[in-house]
Design a protein around this motif. Structure first.
Motif, PDB file in Angstrom:
ATOM      1  N   TYR A   1     -33.885   7.262  -2.535  1.00  0.00           N
ATOM      2  CA  TYR A   1     -35.044   7.680  -3.324  1.00  0.00           C
ATOM      3  C   TYR A   1     -34.607   8.586  -4.477  1.00  0.00           C
ATOM      4  O   TYR A   1     -35.091   8.441  -5.602  1.00  0.00           O
ATOM      5  CB  TYR A   1     -36.063   8.397  -2.436  1.00  0.00           C
ATOM      6  CG  TYR A   1     -37.308   8.811  -3.176  1.00  0.00           C
ATOM      7  CD1 TYR A   1     -38.236   7.863  -3.601  1.00  0.00           C
ATOM      8  CD2 TYR A   1     -37.565  10.149  -3.473  1.00  0.00           C
ATOM      9  CE1 TYR A   1     -39.377   8.232  -4.287  1.00  0.00           C
ATOM     10  CE2 TYR A   1     -38.698  10.522  -4.161  1.00  0.00           C
ATOM     11  CZ  TYR A   1     -39.609   9.567  -4.563  1.00  0.00           C
ATOM     12  OH  TYR A   1     -40.732   9.936  -5.259  1.00  0.00           O
TER      13      TYR A   1
ATOM     14  N   THR B   1     -35.258   7.299  -8.298  1.00  0.00           N
ATOM     15  CA  THR B   1     -36.166   8.027  -9.180  1.00  0.00           C
ATOM     16  C   THR B   1     -35.434   8.848 -10.244  1.00  0.00           C
ATOM     17  O   THR B   1     -36.064   9.294 -11.208  1.00  0.00           O
ATOM     18  CB  THR B   1     -37.073   8.972  -8.370  1.00  0.00           C
ATOM     19  OG1 THR B   1     -36.247   9.861  -7.604  1.00  0.00           O
ATOM     20  CG2 THR B   1     -38.009   8.191  -7.471  1.00  0.00           C
TER      21      THR B   1
ATOM     22  N   ASP C   1     -36.866   9.680 -13.937  1.00  0.00           N
ATOM     23  CA  ASP C   1     -37.196  11.092 -14.165  1.00  0.00           C
ATOM     24  C   ASP C   1     -36.665  11.570 -15.511  1.00  0.00           C
ATOM     25  O   ASP C   1     -37.349  12.300 -16.238  1.00  0.00           O
ATOM     26  CB  ASP C   1     -36.625  11.974 -13.054  1.00  0.00           C
ATOM     27  CG  ASP C   1     -37.398  11.890 -11.750  1.00  0.00           C
ATOM     28  OD1 ASP C   1     -38.494  11.283 -11.731  1.00  0.00           O
ATOM     29  OD2 ASP C   1     -36.893  12.432 -10.743  1.00  0.00           O
TER      30      ASP C   1
ATOM     31  N   ARG D   1     -43.167  12.571 -11.939  1.00  0.00           N
ATOM     32  CA  ARG D   1     -43.322  11.400 -11.058  1.00  0.00           C
ATOM     33  C   ARG D   1     -44.776  10.987 -10.867  1.00  0.00           C
ATOM     34  O   ARG D   1     -45.070   9.802 -10.690  1.00  0.00           O
ATOM     35  CB  ARG D   1     -42.662  11.666  -9.711  1.00  0.00           C
ATOM     36  CG  ARG D   1     -41.164  11.691  -9.831  1.00  0.00           C
ATOM     37  CD  ARG D   1     -40.487  11.842  -8.504  1.00  0.00           C
ATOM     38  NE  ARG D   1     -39.056  11.987  -8.745  1.00  0.00           N
ATOM     39  CZ  ARG D   1     -38.219  12.489  -7.882  1.00  0.00           C
ATOM     40  NH1 ARG D   1     -38.641  12.873  -6.688  1.00  0.00           N
ATOM     41  NH2 ARG D   1     -36.943  12.576  -8.166  1.00  0.00           N
TER      42      ARG D   1
ATOM     43  N   GLN E   1     -35.472   0.786 -13.159  1.00  0.00           N
ATOM     44  CA  GLN E   1     -35.496   0.603 -11.705  1.00  0.00           C
ATOM     45  C   GLN E   1     -35.152  -0.830 -11.307  1.00  0.00           C
ATOM     46  O   GLN E   1     -34.536  -1.059 -10.273  1.00  0.00           O
ATOM     47  CB  GLN E   1     -36.845   1.036 -11.137  1.00  0.00           C
ATOM     48  CG  GLN E   1     -37.006   2.545 -11.238  1.00  0.00           C
ATOM     49  CD  GLN E   1     -38.260   3.055 -10.607  1.00  0.00           C
ATOM     50  OE1 GLN E   1     -39.343   2.505 -10.818  1.00  0.00           O
ATOM     51  NE2 GLN E   1     -38.133   4.118  -9.839  1.00  0.00           N
TER      52      GLN E   1
END
Length: 168
Positions: A29, A33, A37, A47, A122
């Protein structure tokens, strides 16, 4: 080795294995992220902004109450984030056709551009992981994720269901 009576594999039920799975999730995670970010920081977003952009992008015309249900955050938290996204031109709100009190949410062109950038960052990580892991692992991963989420959210991801997501 499978326990014949329970049908479970005791290897995956040992405390050490569970702890390792939790730790793997934390690291995955963090890395999943991390890059978004950095991109979000350029806009002074966090987020929560990413989650709103993601779900509004996948469900154009979503109502504020539907978004609250998905995100499971307070109205106050959503109002702060959504207000900023609307003021800065990433999301537009229109009144509902039947119930004018409803606010239907949709990404603007500016919002679509940011959504695309976040998705691409992502997507690269997911594609690489899927390729390195193989089809059987991907199916297992999907199964684990499905079984970790609350049962009422699972129908969103049933195979052969009409996808509510926009094409990229």
């Amino acid at each position: 080795m499978t326990d014949v009576k329970s049908g479970t594999n005791p290897l995956f039920l040992r405390t050490e294995e569970i702890m390792q799975a939790i730790e793997l999730l934390f690291f995955a995670y963090r890395d999943f992220t991390g890059e978004p970010d950095e991109l979000l920081a350029e806009y002074s977003f966090g987020r929560a902004h990413h989650r709103v952009i993601h779900f509004v992008g996948r469900h154009p015309g979503i109502t504020v109450s539907e978004l609250l249900s998905i995100l499971q955050i307070t109205k106050q938290s959503l109002s702060r984030v959504l207000g900023q996204l609307v003021r800065e031109g990433f999301i537009k709100q229109t009144p509902g056709a039947v119930d004018r009190r409803q606010r239907l949410l949709e990404l603007t062109d500016k919002g679509l551009d940011l959504d695309e950038k976040l998705f691409n960052v992502q997507r690269q990580r997911i594609v690489r992981a899927y390729k390195e892991s193989g089809a059987e692992a991907v199916a297992g991963f999907r199964s684990v994720l499905m079984n970790m989420m609350e049962e009422e959210d699972r129908p969103r991801f049933v195979k052969n269901q009409k996808k509510p997501f926009r094409k990229r």
